[in-house]
Design a protein around this motif. Structure first.
Motif, PDB file in Angstrom:
ATOM      1  N   LEU A 147       0.825  -1.208   0.000  1.00  0.00           N
ATOM      2  CA  LEU A 147       0.000   0.000   0.000  1.00  0.00           C
ATOM      3  C   LEU A 147       0.862   1.262   0.000  1.00  0.00           C
ATOM      4  O   LEU A 147       0.637   2.183  -0.804  1.00  0.00           O
ATOM      5  CB  LEU A 147      -0.927   0.010   1.211  1.00  0.00           C
ATOM      6  CG  LEU A 147      -1.809   1.258   1.343  1.00  0.00           C
ATOM      7  CD1 LEU A 147      -2.834   1.331   0.221  1.00  0.00           C
ATOM      8  CD2 LEU A 147      -2.510   1.288   2.706  1.00  0.00           C
ATOM      9  N   LEU A 148       1.857   1.313   0.878  1.00  0.00           N
ATOM     10  CA  LEU A 148       2.687   2.509   0.968  1.00  0.00           C
ATOM     11  C   LEU A 148       3.569   2.656  -0.273  1.00  0.00           C
ATOM     12  O   LEU A 148       3.778   3.772  -0.768  1.00  0.00           O
ATOM     13  CB  LEU A 148       3.549   2.456   2.223  1.00  0.00           C
ATOM     14  CG  LEU A 148       4.298   3.750   2.566  1.00  0.00           C
ATOM     15  CD1 LEU A 148       3.332   4.933   2.641  1.00  0.00           C
ATOM     16  CD2 LEU A 148       5.064   3.596   3.876  1.00  0.00           C
ATOM     17  N   ALA A 149       4.076   1.542  -0.793  1.00  0.00           N
ATOM     18  CA  ALA A 149       4.903   1.607  -2.001  1.00  0.00           C
ATOM     19  C   ALA A 149       4.100   2.157  -3.175  1.00  0.00           C
ATOM     20  O   ALA A 149       4.588   3.005  -3.933  1.00  0.00           O
ATOM     21  CB  ALA A 149       5.458   0.217  -2.328  1.00  0.00           C
ATOM     22  N   LEU A 150       2.864   1.685  -3.341  1.00  0.00           N
ATOM     23  CA  LEU A 150       2.044   2.162  -4.456  1.00  0.00           C
ATOM     24  C   LEU A 150       1.641   3.623  -4.239  1.00  0.00           C
ATOM     25  O   LEU A 150       1.597   4.409  -5.194  1.00  0.00           O
ATOM     26  CB  LEU A 150       0.814   1.270  -4.605  1.00  0.00           C
ATOM     27  CG  LEU A 150      -0.019   1.457  -5.880  1.00  0.00           C
ATOM     28  CD1 LEU A 150       0.848   1.304  -7.135  1.00  0.00           C
ATOM     29  CD2 LEU A 150      -1.175   0.465  -5.919  1.00  0.00           C
ATOM     30  N   THR A 151       1.373   3.981  -2.997  1.00  0.00           N
ATOM     31  CA  THR A 151       1.077   5.386  -2.680  1.00  0.00           C
ATOM     32  C   THR A 151       2.243   6.281  -3.073  1.00  0.00           C
ATOM     33  O   THR A 151       2.067   7.339  -3.708  1.00  0.00           O
ATOM     34  CB  THR A 151       0.784   5.544  -1.175  1.00  0.00           C
ATOM     35  OG1 THR A 151      -0.371   4.777  -0.831  1.00  0.00           O
ATOM     36  CG2 THR A 151       0.532   7.006  -0.813  1.00  0.00           C
ATOM     37  N   ASN A 152       3.460   5.858  -2.741  1.00  0.00           N
ATOM     38  CA  ASN A 152       4.643   6.654  -3.058  1.00  0.00           C
ATOM     39  C   ASN A 152       4.988   6.615  -4.539  1.00  0.00           C
ATOM     40  O   ASN A 152       5.614   7.552  -5.042  1.00  0.00           O
ATOM     41  CB  ASN A 152       5.830   6.184  -2.219  1.00  0.00           C
ATOM     42  CG  ASN A 152       5.717   6.629  -0.775  1.00  0.00           C
ATOM     43  OD1 ASN A 152       5.167   7.690  -0.487  1.00  0.00           O
ATOM     44  ND2 ASN A 152       6.220   5.816   0.145  1.00  0.00           N
ATOM     45  N   PHE A 153       4.584   5.567  -5.229  1.00  0.00           N
ATOM     46  CA  PHE A 153       4.752   5.554  -6.681  1.00  0.00           C
ATOM     47  C   PHE A 153       3.950   6.684  -7.305  1.00  0.00           C
ATOM     48  O   PHE A 153       4.458   7.439  -8.151  1.00  0.00           O
ATOM     49  CB  PHE A 153       4.315   4.208  -7.262  1.00  0.00           C
ATOM     50  CG  PHE A 153       4.308   4.183  -8.769  1.00  0.00           C
ATOM     51  CD1 PHE A 153       5.476   3.946  -9.473  1.00  0.00           C
ATOM     52  CD2 PHE A 153       3.133   4.412  -9.474  1.00  0.00           C
ATOM     53  CE1 PHE A 153       5.481   3.936 -10.870  1.00  0.00           C
ATOM     54  CE2 PHE A 153       3.126   4.410 -10.870  1.00  0.00           C
ATOM     55  CZ  PHE A 153       4.301   4.175 -11.558  1.00  0.00           C
TER      56      PHE A 153
END
Length: 588
Positions: A147-153
């Motif tokens: 979730l956080l990785a995709l948010t930061n993407f």
């Protein structure tokens, strides 16, 4: 006024530079000309930035500025999504030498921008900055990382995609990753914490979604694929099931597991009778558990795999011998060709003598070649892999055994996540659950039973998806699944059935349950053409409308290969060109 305008310009420049800093400017060994950009970089997967998740992005060959984004996860747990990129659905396949890249004409970036996330932390090039060779993971932690990785993407790495329509996709253990991540994204969209509101669907291939249903269905699948004698099947019916309905019998009561993922028969008489039905030790029994009908003929090309643990799924063997292939093929050098019409002086040299597939046995040897390529220092430099990762003495691996061994499965089925998603959706949404029908790792029957249960729990009804005609209609009726077809020749590609309904928020939910004929666990490789037609139709479907998976409106099967890059006249390059491009031309 001027200062305000200058601030806007500087902000725009910063955003553009942030997105372009991960651009791959010179991919080593590329043999063909590309008409799309590729990116490789990192996003933070925790708040303090010590978990660094690696991503690669291959932009669309069609209209990258407007085409949707498709996010891809491989499973395992512990397998890198770059395996998906370089072995299945990506535009780059690695040659025998482990140094050059030839074209996959059936890549999924035909009409979509495809993002590959190496999840969880510790897989592939993803790493923990404070703990070398980090390998601790569980379902909840992986979901939070994703979730956080995709948010930061969307917010940091590639903000140009923040308002783009996007979908999740993946295979195998991503059958747990994706429902959990879908649930979190829907919650984030509803409470305003997730940046991209244009989430329209999730696709799961050969998903590990319900442990018990997969195990019990595998016993049935195996019984009717010749893996047990009729006499022993009768014994199981009478002595173990006591005459119960075999379609709904719980075979797991006669099994043991150390990790809730892999199962073996116990020491009882019934456990011993059931073991041949649930065994996935294909290396010992002479079949590939990922595709029951896949064969790798020339054993001299492969290293013997290490003995697997109790019931642990062993990955297929790695490629080891290049010279024997060169010797057996007897291909002339590129210089002896005039055009491409006269492919060889001896047509018999074009016969595939290593496997029964149509892509020169890439399935059989690709892991070794891909590992060699991605562990090359010049490749890692081109992919923007930091020295910090190298200093930890990390090695890129297709599937990391230590991660698999340490991983903790928490959720034995994904019902609660599907239920949450369907209940909380405020906009229309669709799922695609697709299965190669000859996979024994995550079989189509177990996934079909799981989805039937999800649909029943959420009041979704069976709907008829008429993919056999050019005009698709949806009938709310109890009816059987129907065939879908590939290419102008209307080759049977599999079968499809849909469930649909509305939730209390008025959102329309559709679940397409689809099989891919003759494919195993790695559908994009096993049935490359049908797979890209399938996924292109999925991501380009009109809202709240049934999908005609037979349609060619979103994918043209009459593929033209890209122009080759002039790399010189070395015999190695000539041989690789012949093996790669010529054989691909033969099958197109």
């Amino acid at each position: 006024m001027f200062r305000s305008f200058l601030g806007v310009v500087l902000l725009a420049t910063t955003v553009i530079c942030q997105g372009e800093k991960d651009l791959i400017t010179n991919l080593p060994g590329l043999l063909f000309k590309t008409n799309f950009k590729s990116y490789s970089g990192y996003v933070n997967a925790n708040a303090n930035g010590t978990w660094r998740m690696h991503y690669m992005l291959t932009e669309s060959r069609s209209n990258p500025d407007t085409d949707p984004l498709l996010v891809w996860f491989n499973g395992g747990p512990g397998c890198s999504s770059l395996g998906g990129l370089f072995e299945e659905l990506g535009p780059f396949y690695v040659n025998f030498d482990g140094e050059t890249l030839y074209e996959n004409p059936y890549a999924w970036n035909a009409k979509a921008n495809v993002l590959y996330l190496e999840s969880p932390i510790g897989v592939g090039y993803s790493y923990d900055t404070t703990t070398p060779r980090y390998s601790q993971a569980n379902d909840d932690q992986s979901a939070a990382q994703n979730l956080l990785a995709l948010t930061n993407f969307f917010n940091v790495a590639q903000p140009k995609y923040v308002n783009r329509t996007f979908y999740l996709s993946g295979e195998s253990y991503a059958g747990i990753y994706i429902p959990m991540l879908t649930d979190l994204i829907v919650q984030g969209i509803n409470n305003g914490s997730f940046p991209n509101k244009n989430f329209q669907g999730s696709a799961i291939g050969n998903g590990f979604m319900d442990v018990k249903k997969l195990l019990n269905a595998l016993a049935l699948w195996s019984a009717y694929h010749g893996r047990v004698s009729l006499q022993n099947w009768d014994k199981i019916k009478t002595k173990c099931a006591y005459g119960a309905d075999m379609d709904n019998f719980d075979f797991s009561q006669y099994t043991l597991t150390n990790n809730s993922i892999d199962y073996i028969g116990d020491n009882s008489e019934c456990g011993k009778l059931i073991q041949p039905l649930i065994s996935q030790n294909g290396d010992k029994e002479g079949f590939d558990q990922y595709n029951f009908y896949q064969e790798c003929y020339d054993a001299s090309l492969f290293q013997a795999p290490p003995p697997s643990g109790a019931g642990k799924r062993a990955k297929r063997s790695a490629f080891s011998g290049v010279s024997s292939i060169k010797k057996n093929l007897q291909y002339p050098t590129l210089g002896s060709f005039k055009g491409t019409s006269n492919l060889a002086k001896n047509t018999a040299t074009l016969v595939n003598r290593f496997s029964n597939d149509n892509q020169f046995s890439y399935f059989c040897w690709n892991e070794g070649a891909v590992g060699t390529y991605l562990n090359s220092d010049k490749v890692q430099n081109a992919l923007n892999i930091p020295q910090e990762w190298k200093n930890q003495n990390n090695t890129w691996a297709d599937c990391r055994d230590k991660m698999y061994d340490d991983y903790i499965l928490k959720y034995h089925d994904t019902n609660q996540f599907f239920d949450n998603i369907i209940k909380n959706l405020k906009t229309d949404f669709r799922f695609l659950i697709y299965n190669g029908d000859v996979d024994t790792v995550c079989n189509y029957l177990g996934d079909a039973k799981h989805i039937r249960n999800v649909a029943k729990n959420n009041g979704l009804t069976v709907s008829f998806n008429s993919s056999s005609s050019s005009k698709t209609t949806l009938f709310q009726t109890e009816t059987d699944r129907v065939p879908w077809y590939y290419s102008d020749n209307k080759q049977l590609a599999g079968y499809v059935q849909s469930y649909s309904g509305k939730n209390a928020n008025g959102a329309n939910i559709i679940i397409d349950l689809l099989t891919v004929k003759g494919a195993g666990h790695m559908v994009p490789y096993d049935r490359a053409g049908p797979s890209v037609q399938m996924i292109s139709n999925f991501v380009w479907a009109a809202k709240n409308a049934p999908i005609d998976y037979t349609s060619q409106a979103n994918f043209n099967p009459n593929i033209q290969l890209s122009d080759m890059i002039d790399t010189g006249s070395s015999s190695t390059t000539s041989f690789l060109f012949v093996v790669s491009a010529v054989l691909l031309n033969l099958i197109l």
